[in-house]
Design a protein around this motif. Sequence first.
Motif, PDB file in Angstrom:
ATOM      1  N   SER A   1     -63.160  14.709   1.945  1.00 41.88           N
ATOM      2  CA  SER A   1     -62.219  13.456   2.103  1.00 41.88           C
ATOM      3  C   SER A   1     -61.581  13.521   3.388  1.00 41.88           C
ATOM      4  O   SER A   1     -60.766  12.560   3.841  1.00 41.88           O
ATOM      5  CB  SER A   1     -60.992  13.761   1.224  1.00 41.88           C
TER       6      SER A   1
ATOM      7  N   TYR B   1     -63.351  11.708   7.928  1.00 38.95           N
ATOM      8  CA  TYR B   1     -62.971  10.551   8.730  1.00 38.95           C
ATOM      9  C   TYR B   1     -62.370  11.184   9.861  1.00 38.95           C
ATOM     10  O   TYR B   1     -62.379  10.529  10.993  1.00 38.95           O
ATOM     11  CB  TYR B   1     -62.145   9.489   7.768  1.00 38.95           C
TER      12      TYR B   1
ATOM     13  N   ARG C   1     -64.692  11.185  13.130  1.00 41.66           N
ATOM     14  CA  ARG C   1     -65.453  10.019  13.540  1.00 41.66           C
ATOM     15  C   ARG C   1     -65.675   9.927  14.785  1.00 41.66           C
ATOM     16  O   ARG C   1     -66.518   9.588  15.235  1.00 41.66           O
ATOM     17  CB  ARG C   1     -65.085   9.047  12.701  1.00 41.66           C
TER      18      ARG C   1
ATOM     19  N   ILE D   1     -70.981  10.086   8.917  1.00 47.82           N
ATOM     20  CA  ILE D   1     -69.786  10.288   8.088  1.00 47.82           C
ATOM     21  C   ILE D   1     -69.618   8.979   7.086  1.00 47.82           C
ATOM     22  O   ILE D   1     -69.470   8.932   5.848  1.00 47.82           O
ATOM     23  CB  ILE D   1     -68.554  10.513   8.777  1.00 47.82           C
ATOM     24  N   ASP D   2     -69.792   7.791   7.678  1.00 52.27           N
ATOM     25  CA  ASP D   2     -69.561   6.546   6.829  1.00 52.27           C
ATOM     26  C   ASP D   2     -70.683   6.271   5.773  1.00 52.27           C
ATOM     27  O   ASP D   2     -70.693   5.871   4.768  1.00 52.27           O
ATOM     28  CB  ASP D   2     -69.955   5.400   7.918  1.00 52.27           C
TER      29      ASP D   2
ATOM     30  N   ASP E   1     -69.808   8.819   3.092  1.00 55.68           N
ATOM     31  CA  ASP E   1     -68.961   8.515   2.423  1.00 55.68           C
ATOM     32  C   ASP E   1     -69.119   7.085   1.555  1.00 55.68           C
ATOM     33  O   ASP E   1     -68.721   7.062   0.223  1.00 55.68           O
ATOM     34  CB  ASP E   1     -67.530   7.708   3.399  1.00 55.68           C
TER      35      ASP E   1
END
Length: 148
Positions: free
Chosen positions: A7, A10, A13, A23-24, A27
Motif C-alpha cells: 500500500s 506509490y 513512483r 507500480i501502477d 496496483d
Amino acid sequence: MILTDISNLYRYRNISPAVAAAIDWLDANLATLDFQPGTTELPGGISVKAERLAMTPRDAAVLEAHRRFIDIHVPVKGDETMGWAPVNSLQYPRTPYDEDTDVATFGDAAHSLLHVRVGEAAIFFPEDAHAPNIGIGNHRKLCIKIPV
C-alpha cells in the motif's frame, strides 16, 4: 534496497517512469490476478514473472545481482526470506556477470536477511545483491523486472 508494504509502493513512483509504470500495473492487477506461472511483458521493457517456486534452505541460498534491471519481488502466497548484501562488498564471485541473462552470483554470505510477507514488496537495485526464495516448502510470487 527497499522493503515496504504494498500500500506504500506509490511513494517510490518518482524513482523513474518505468518504476512508476510497474507500480501502477501491480496496483491495478494484484487483487484480481489469476495466478498462472509465466511472463507478462509490459511497455518499456518491463516484465512480470509469475513464479511457483520451491524454497531454498538458508545455507544453500546464493546471492545474485543484476546490472540492467531493478527487481520488485512480491510474495503472493507464502512469505519469503531474502538475503541482501551490497554488491561492492562482495569478494567471492561464483559465476561472472553474464550479459545475456543479466546476472552474476556470489559465494559470500548475506549481510542481512529480510522477511518479506504477503502484502509487502522488496525492491532491489543494481547495487543490491539478493538471495531470494529462502524458506521451507513452496510459494508463489511475482518478480517484476524493470530496465534501469
